[in-house]
Design a protein around this motif. Structure first.
Motif, PDB file in Angstrom:
ATOM      1  N   UNK A   1       1.007  -1.361  -0.364  1.00 22.90           N
ATOM      2  CA  UNK A   1      -0.237  -0.130   0.009  1.00 22.90           C
ATOM      3  C   UNK A   1       0.906   1.031   0.174  1.00 22.90           C
ATOM      4  N   UNK A   2       2.054   1.291   1.298  1.00 26.50           N
ATOM      5  CA  UNK A   2       2.731   2.633   0.271  1.00 26.50           C
ATOM      6  C   UNK A   2       3.366   3.067  -0.385  1.00 26.50           C
TER       7      UNK A   2
ATOM      8  N   UNK B   1       7.177  12.168  -5.449  1.00 22.45           N
ATOM      9  CA  UNK B   1       7.779  11.566  -5.523  1.00 22.45           C
ATOM     10  C   UNK B   1       8.295   9.938  -6.020  1.00 22.45           C
ATOM     11  N   UNK B   2       8.326   9.669  -7.420  1.00 19.22           N
ATOM     12  CA  UNK B   2       7.341   8.877  -7.868  1.00 19.22           C
ATOM     13  C   UNK B   2       8.303   9.177  -9.093  1.00 19.22           C
TER      14      UNK B   2
ATOM     15  N   UNK C   1      -2.252   9.774   4.743  1.00 22.26           N
ATOM     16  CA  UNK C   1      -1.609   9.741   2.814  1.00 22.26           C
ATOM     17  C   UNK C   1      -0.402  10.153   2.916  1.00 22.26           C
ATOM     18  N   UNK C   2       0.687  11.516   4.103  1.00 22.70           N
ATOM     19  CA  UNK C   2       1.924  11.160   3.187  1.00 22.70           C
ATOM     20  C   UNK C   2       2.433  10.446   4.382  1.00 22.70           C
ATOM     21  N   UNK C   3       1.718   9.584   5.502  1.00 19.87           N
ATOM     22  CA  UNK C   3       2.606   8.827   6.021  1.00 19.87           C
ATOM     23  C   UNK C   3       2.817   7.091   5.438  1.00 19.87           C
ATOM     24  N   UNK C   4       2.279   7.348   4.136  1.00 19.43           N
ATOM     25  CA  UNK C   4       1.890   5.782   3.563  1.00 19.43           C
ATOM     26  C   UNK C   4       3.464   6.510   2.020  1.00 19.43           C
TER      27      UNK C   4
ATOM     28  N   UNK D   1       7.625   4.192   2.277  1.00 16.57           N
ATOM     29  CA  UNK D   1       7.652   4.270   1.479  1.00 16.57           C
ATOM     30  C   UNK D   1       9.085   4.688   1.062  1.00 16.57           C
ATOM     31  N   UNK D   2       9.051   6.117   0.847  1.00 17.30           N
ATOM     32  CA  UNK D   2      10.234   6.878   0.825  1.00 17.30           C
ATOM     33  C   UNK D   2      11.910   6.435   1.765  1.00 17.30           C
ATOM     34  N   UNK D   3      11.009   6.251   2.597  1.00 17.42           N
ATOM     35  CA  UNK D   3      12.461   6.179   3.115  1.00 17.42           C
ATOM     36  C   UNK D   3      12.945   4.679   3.583  1.00 17.42           C
TER      37      UNK D   3
END
Length: 189
Positions: free
Chosen positions: A18-19, A28-29, A63-66, A70-72
């Motif tokens: 999901x993330x 950020x993609x 939404x930003x936490x998701x 993934x970004x981290x």
């Protein structure tokens, strides 16, 4: 492996999926392109794309936490912007301390800057989920040691570890006339 451990692993994998989808649907993609070209978007474009949470909007924050999770795992903690790249290019050759995946060094090298990435570990997967040196070669050096071995370089750290003093020790080792730069932007979390 116990049934509860298997269930927990499946739940974690589903949540990470999901993330990953949330990251793929965000601005950020394009991070791979930013790193390859040394050309991330301006900070205002990142804000306009919703990368700053509205304190009174729990849906935006969730939404930003998701996206952040993934970004981290893929990159690290701080989000680059054009202004940061421009500011860092104005400094002398850099040594990055605590480079993690090495995306900042890879991006600055793509932008034509002389930069060396260092981290306490040169390889491996950290508890944060990212792979050390995923985006460039990392010299295995603790921050203070990296600064001392590269005294002619200014120092960059994109994410000082909260509650830790290693960045302070690195800063104290900086030669007179050299500068310490910290990254300016983070995903809300």
């Amino acid at each position: 492996m116990s049934d509860s451990a298997v269930l927990l692993a499946k739940a974690r994998a589903a949540y990470e999926d999901i993330q990953d989808k949330a990251l793929a649907a965000s601005v950020l993609a394009d991070m791979s392109s930013w790193v390859a070209t040394g050309d991330p978007p301006p900070a205002e474009a990142l804000r306009a794309a919703g990368l700053v949470a509205e304190p009174r909007d729990p849906d935006t924050t969730a939404a930003l936490r998701l996206v952040r999770g993934a970004f981290i795992r893929a990159w690290g903690y701080s989000v680059p912007c054009a202004e940061a790249v421009i500011a860092l290019r104005k400094l002398r050759p850099l040594v990055e301390v605590g480079a993690g995946t090495g995306y900042w060094t890879a991006m600055l090298q793509s932008a034509g800057h002389d930069m060396i990435a260092t981290d306490l570990q040169a390889e491996g997967v950290l508890s944060h989920g990212f792979r050390i040196g995923a985006h460039c070669s990392i010299e295995s050096l603790e921050g203070q040691e990296a600064v001392r071995l590269h005294p002619e370089r200014d120092v960059f750290c994109s994410w000082p570890t909260q509650g830790s003093t290693w960045v302070l020790s690195a800063a104290q080792a900086i030669q007179p006339g050299r500068r310490l730069a910290l990254s300016p932007m983070d995903l809300a979390g």
